[in-house]
Motif scaffolding. Structure first.
Motif, PDB file in Angstrom:
ATOM      1  N   HIS A  81      36.444  43.463  34.965  1.00  0.00           N
ATOM      2  CA  HIS A  81      37.624  43.619  35.802  1.00  0.00           C
ATOM      3  C   HIS A  81      37.377  43.325  37.284  1.00  0.00           C
ATOM      4  O   HIS A  81      38.316  42.996  38.009  1.00  0.00           O
ATOM      5  CB  HIS A  81      38.203  45.020  35.611  1.00  0.00           C
ATOM      6  CG  HIS A  81      38.725  45.245  34.206  1.00  0.00           C
ATOM      7  ND1 HIS A  81      37.891  45.571  33.152  1.00  0.00           N
ATOM      8  CD2 HIS A  81      39.973  45.142  33.685  1.00  0.00           C
ATOM      9  CE1 HIS A  81      38.615  45.671  32.048  1.00  0.00           C
ATOM     10  NE2 HIS A  81      39.867  45.421  32.337  1.00  0.00           N
ATOM     11  N   VAL A  82      36.133  43.425  37.742  1.00  0.00           N
ATOM     12  CA  VAL A  82      35.865  43.081  39.145  1.00  0.00           C
ATOM     13  C   VAL A  82      36.007  41.584  39.391  1.00  0.00           C
ATOM     14  O   VAL A  82      36.111  41.145  40.536  1.00  0.00           O
ATOM     15  CB  VAL A  82      34.460  43.550  39.606  1.00  0.00           C
ATOM     16  CG1 VAL A  82      34.354  45.061  39.557  1.00  0.00           C
ATOM     17  CG2 VAL A  82      33.357  42.894  38.775  1.00  0.00           C
ATOM     18  N   LYS A  83      36.046  40.786  38.320  1.00  0.00           N
ATOM     19  CA  LYS A  83      36.216  39.336  38.475  1.00  0.00           C
ATOM     20  C   LYS A  83      37.677  38.946  38.688  1.00  0.00           C
ATOM     21  O   LYS A  83      37.962  37.800  39.020  1.00  0.00           O
ATOM     22  CB  LYS A  83      35.678  38.616  37.234  1.00  0.00           C
ATOM     23  CG  LYS A  83      34.180  38.787  36.984  1.00  0.00           C
ATOM     24  CD  LYS A  83      33.773  38.076  35.703  1.00  0.00           C
ATOM     25  CE  LYS A  83      32.297  38.273  35.397  1.00  0.00           C
ATOM     26  NZ  LYS A  83      31.908  37.599  34.124  1.00  0.00           N
ATOM     27  N   ILE A  84      38.592  39.879  38.461  1.00  0.00           N
ATOM     28  CA  ILE A  84      40.015  39.567  38.578  1.00  0.00           C
ATOM     29  C   ILE A  84      40.444  39.753  40.024  1.00  0.00           C
ATOM     30  O   ILE A  84      40.597  40.871  40.515  1.00  0.00           O
ATOM     31  CB  ILE A  84      40.849  40.464  37.637  1.00  0.00           C
ATOM     32  CG1 ILE A  84      40.377  40.252  36.190  1.00  0.00           C
ATOM     33  CG2 ILE A  84      42.328  40.153  37.770  1.00  0.00           C
ATOM     34  CD1 ILE A  84      41.031  41.160  35.182  1.00  0.00           C
ATOM     35  N   ASP A  85      40.610  38.648  40.727  1.00  0.00           N
ATOM     36  CA  ASP A  85      40.828  38.686  42.181  1.00  0.00           C
ATOM     37  C   ASP A  85      42.304  38.645  42.540  1.00  0.00           C
ATOM     38  O   ASP A  85      42.706  38.000  43.497  1.00  0.00           O
ATOM     39  CB  ASP A  85      40.094  37.523  42.862  1.00  0.00           C
ATOM     40  CG  ASP A  85      40.590  36.161  42.380  1.00  0.00           C
ATOM     41  OD1 ASP A  85      41.230  36.118  41.315  1.00  0.00           O
ATOM     42  OD2 ASP A  85      40.344  35.167  43.070  1.00  0.00           O
ATOM     43  N   SER A  86      43.135  39.323  41.745  1.00  0.00           N
ATOM     44  CA  SER A  86      44.570  39.302  42.020  1.00  0.00           C
ATOM     45  C   SER A  86      45.176  40.633  41.606  1.00  0.00           C
ATOM     46  O   SER A  86      44.543  41.444  40.924  1.00  0.00           O
ATOM     47  CB  SER A  86      45.256  38.150  41.274  1.00  0.00           C
ATOM     48  OG  SER A  86      45.112  38.325  39.866  1.00  0.00           O
ATOM     49  N   ALA A  87      46.408  40.836  42.025  1.00  0.00           N
ATOM     50  CA  ALA A  87      47.139  42.062  41.704  1.00  0.00           C
ATOM     51  C   ALA A  87      48.621  41.735  41.636  1.00  0.00           C
ATOM     52  O   ALA A  87      49.064  40.704  42.151  1.00  0.00           O
ATOM     53  CB  ALA A  87      46.870  43.127  42.773  1.00  0.00           C
ATOM     54  N   PRO A  88      49.424  42.594  40.996  1.00  0.00           N
ATOM     55  CA  PRO A  88      50.868  42.369  41.014  1.00  0.00           C
ATOM     56  C   PRO A  88      51.386  42.299  42.447  1.00  0.00           C
ATOM     57  O   PRO A  88      50.944  43.063  43.305  1.00  0.00           O
ATOM     58  CB  PRO A  88      51.420  43.606  40.291  1.00  0.00           C
ATOM     59  CG  PRO A  88      50.288  44.079  39.447  1.00  0.00           C
ATOM     60  CD  PRO A  88      49.047  43.789  40.229  1.00  0.00           C
ATOM     61  N   ALA A  89      52.313  41.389  42.697  1.00  0.00           N
ATOM     62  CA  ALA A  89      52.842  41.226  44.055  1.00  0.00           C
ATOM     63  C   ALA A  89      54.225  41.829  44.230  1.00  0.00           C
ATOM     64  O   ALA A  89      54.760  41.840  45.336  1.00  0.00           O
ATOM     65  CB  ALA A  89      52.873  39.742  44.434  1.00  0.00           C
TER      66      ALA A  89
END
Length: 363
Positions: free
Chosen positions: A289-297
């Motif tokens: 999960h640390v590789k996921i460089d995005s979040a809901p906007a």
């Protein structure tokens, strides 16, 4: 090796088609003509490419795989195989199934990822249709196996993969050792068979981590356009504590219906072969999960628009049927409804829509 048809060409569908092909299966992938970007790219390139590295992080299962057929013709897609893997937002399940229904036979087996009680909803659609004797199988998976993203048309990145995948077979009387073996042969990881679609829906690990953390962090998510790591930056000791309380509500609902559910921490550690002591530590340090460089906007992200109406609302309804109070679940539904000017208690996946109660008894 098998012929497999993947329904839906989003993040999960593209990754499924790629990985199934990499495992030696012959794959058809379908999406509606209105969403043909990935289908067109596959046909132009002859297949799907998975990156070895993305944003400085190592990815898994890199390479390029040929896809036997990429189509926007649903009849062609269903004729290609009797094994169907539907990977789409839950709100699209009924839309896609309506298009599929004229071409489905009792030989078809539909694996839904994530299921989110979809097997019961689609079975009710069959019962209410002009093909009520269609005797097909619905398999609800709790999620998809991969942590993945589409990078560009025809190109994906795979950050991680679960160690196993729980799912249910519905109707239960159609569950046989041969069918279970056929399903297992589709997937590159072990499959765990659960009791039924309710059990599978309550075991979905997105239950708390997505809708609650997104609801609690909406200000920063919108103001910073989701440009940070969701799991690491939205999980604090306080939000993790709230999620733990919400998880106890889910466990209580499961127990009232006769299911011995894993806690959120137990599920995440088992699915990702880790040994963290708390959900907070998992979200902050999970190597996947640390590789996921995005979040809901925004509040229109699927962590709200899918996980609230299709995970929290069913849990609330299952709780209400047993006389159990779930105040955090209920509060999250109210807040999400206010965010999006929609009454998710009504538009979400209710017991009536799942065929568990009739409209008459609900009045």
């Amino acid at each position: 090796m098998k012929n497999i048809t993947v329904i839906g060409a989003g993040n999960g569908g593209m990754t499924a088609a790629y990985h199934f092909s990499k495992e030696g299966h012959s794959v058809c992938i379908y999406d509606h003509a209105d969403f043909a970007t990935q289908i067109d790219a596959i046909n132009a390139n002859g297949g799907i490419t998975a990156l070895a590295e993305h944003h400085g992080e190592s990815m898994m299962f890199s390479g390029t795989e040929k896809i036997t057929k990429a189509t926007t013709n649903i009849k062609e897609a269903l004729e290609f195989s009797t094994i169907l893997v539907m990977i789409c937002p839950s709100f699209a399940q009924e839309i896609l199934f309506k298009d599929m229904l004229p071409y489905l036979t009792s030989e078809h087996k539909l694996i839904i990822m994530p299921g989110n009680y979809g097997g019961m909803v689609l079975q009710k659609m069959v019962s209410d249709s002009d093909k009520p004797n269609l005797n097909m199988v619905f398999i609800d998976a709790i999620s998809i196996p991969w942590a993945c993203r589409i990078v560009s048309p025809g190109v994906i990145s795979i950050m991680g993969i679960k160690t196993f995948l729980p799912m249910s077979i519905f109707p239960q009387e159609l569950s046989t050792p041969d069918l279970q073996a056929d399903i297992q042969n589709v997937f590159p990881i072990p499959v765990e068979f659960l009791d039924d679609p309710i059990h599978a829906g309550l075991e979905n690990i997105n239950f708390g981590g997505h809708p609650l953390l997104t609801t609690l962090n909406m200000g920063i998510l919108e103001n910073f356009d989701g440009k940070f790591n969701y799991y690491r930056d939205c999980c604090s000791t306080a939000t993790a504590n709230a999620a733990a309380k919400m998880d106890k509500e889910r466990l209580a609902v499961g127990a009232s219906w006769g299911y011995d559910l894993r806690t959120e921490l137990e599920a995440m550690n088992a699915l990702y072969d880790s040994n963290y002591d708390t959900v907070y530590e998992f979200n902050r340090a999970s190597t996947t999960h640390v590789k996921i460089d995005s979040a809901p906007a925004s509040s229109k992200n699927r962590y709200i628009t899918e996980d609230v109406p299709y995970l929290l609302v069913p849990c609330y309804e299952l709780a209400k049927a047993k006389g159990i109070k779930v105040p955090i679940v209920e509060s999250c539904i109210h807040i999400a409804s206010a965010y999006n000017d929609e009454n998710y208690f009504e538009t979400g996946r209710t017991l009536e829509k799942m065929g568990l109660i009739s409209q008459k008894s609900n009045m």
